[in-house]
Enzyme design. Structure first.
Site, PDB file in Angstrom:
ATOM      1  N   CYS A  85       0.936  -0.989   0.101  1.00 35.48           N
ATOM      2  CA  CYS A  85      -0.003  -0.064  -0.299  1.00 35.48           C
ATOM      3  C   CYS A  85       0.899   1.225  -0.050  1.00 35.48           C
ATOM      4  O   CYS A  85       2.001   1.263   0.568  1.00 35.48           O
ATOM      5  CB  CYS A  85      -0.756   0.132   1.173  1.00 35.48           C
ATOM      6  SG  CYS A  85      -2.019   1.472   1.478  1.00 35.48           S
ATOM      7  N   HIS A 126      -9.409  -3.713  -1.635  1.00 39.10           N
ATOM      8  CA  HIS A 126      -8.270  -3.259  -1.094  1.00 39.10           C
ATOM      9  C   HIS A 126      -8.733  -1.922  -0.582  1.00 39.10           C
ATOM     10  O   HIS A 126      -8.748  -1.164   0.535  1.00 39.10           O
ATOM     11  CB  HIS A 126      -6.901  -3.212  -1.631  1.00 39.10           C
ATOM     12  CG  HIS A 126      -6.070  -2.385  -0.972  1.00 39.10           C
ATOM     13  ND1 HIS A 126      -4.762  -2.966  -0.082  1.00 39.10           N
ATOM     14  CD2 HIS A 126      -5.361  -1.100  -0.779  1.00 39.10           C
ATOM     15  CE1 HIS A 126      -4.001  -2.092   0.254  1.00 39.10           C
ATOM     16  NE2 HIS A 126      -4.444  -1.029   0.031  1.00 39.10           N
ATOM     17  N   GLU A 127      -9.219  -1.129  -1.493  1.00 39.33           N
ATOM     18  CA  GLU A 127      -9.752   0.279  -1.495  1.00 39.33           C
ATOM     19  C   GLU A 127     -10.945   0.563  -0.665  1.00 39.33           C
ATOM     20  O   GLU A 127     -11.237   1.315   0.285  1.00 39.33           O
ATOM     21  CB  GLU A 127      -9.870   0.719  -2.895  1.00 39.33           C
ATOM     22  CG  GLU A 127      -8.526   0.957  -3.731  1.00 39.33           C
ATOM     23  CD  GLU A 127      -7.197   1.353  -3.134  1.00 39.33           C
ATOM     24  OE1 GLU A 127      -7.252   2.255  -2.014  1.00 39.33           O
ATOM     25  OE2 GLU A 127      -6.250   0.690  -3.533  1.00 39.33           O
ATOM     26  N   HIS A 130     -10.009   0.448   2.817  1.00 38.33           N
ATOM     27  CA  HIS A 130      -9.666   1.845   3.414  1.00 38.33           C
ATOM     28  C   HIS A 130     -10.898   2.508   3.661  1.00 38.33           C
ATOM     29  O   HIS A 130     -10.804   3.385   4.653  1.00 38.33           O
ATOM     30  CB  HIS A 130      -8.727   2.550   2.115  1.00 38.33           C
ATOM     31  CG  HIS A 130      -7.255   2.260   2.174  1.00 38.33           C
ATOM     32  ND1 HIS A 130      -6.386   2.834   3.198  1.00 38.33           N
ATOM     33  CD2 HIS A 130      -6.623   1.741   1.318  1.00 38.33           C
ATOM     34  CE1 HIS A 130      -5.390   2.394   3.003  1.00 38.33           C
ATOM     35  NE2 HIS A 130      -5.403   1.743   1.707  1.00 38.33           N
TER      36      HIS A 130
END
Length: 136
Positions: A85, A126-127, A130
């Site tokens: 990341c 993954h995003e 976040h």
């Protein structure tokens, strides 16, 4: 505008607020920042540039895709992997899914439902993590 990448883990652990039409400019900053980091970046979430909104951009096989308020509504074919990341040093192990169905709004704020597979699905997961304040 190209923005600096946030590395403050306390900030990154805060869940993001829903995006609205007033946040369209954030998507432009995300696209500019993704393009500027294209050598080593395939996706960004708004909190990575200091904005606590549920907006992500991903490289979908060479095309930048913007998703406002993305939500995974179905996932299948789990697998273990390691990810890096821009906001963190090194890589970490994580569980992902080969196929995900995502509900989101496009840049016209029309609701969309789409199934993503493989690498693009992994980037989106993954995003979205976040956006939820989850750091790998």
């Amino acid at each position: 505008m190209i923005r600096d990448i946030v590395k403050d883990e306390l900030f990154l652990r805060l869940p993001s607020d829903p995006a609205t039409l007033a946040d369209l400019h954030v998507a432009e900053d995300l696209l500019d920042t993704l393009a500027a980091n294209a050598e080593h970046c395939v996706g960004l979430a708004a909190n990575m540039i200091g904005v606590q909104k549920r907006i992500i951009v991903v490289d979908d096989e060479g095309t930048a895709l913007v998703l406002f308020n993305p939500e995974i509504i179905k996932a299948s074919e789990p697998f273990q992997t390691e990810e890096g990341c821009l906001s963190l040093v090194g890589t970490r192990p994580t569980k992902r899914y080969q196929s995900i169905k995502v509900r989101y709004h496009n840049q016209s704020f029309q609701e969309r439902l789409k199934t993503f597979k493989g690498w693009t699905a992994q980037i989106i997961q993954h995003e979205i993590d976040h956006c939820n304040g989850i750091i790998i």
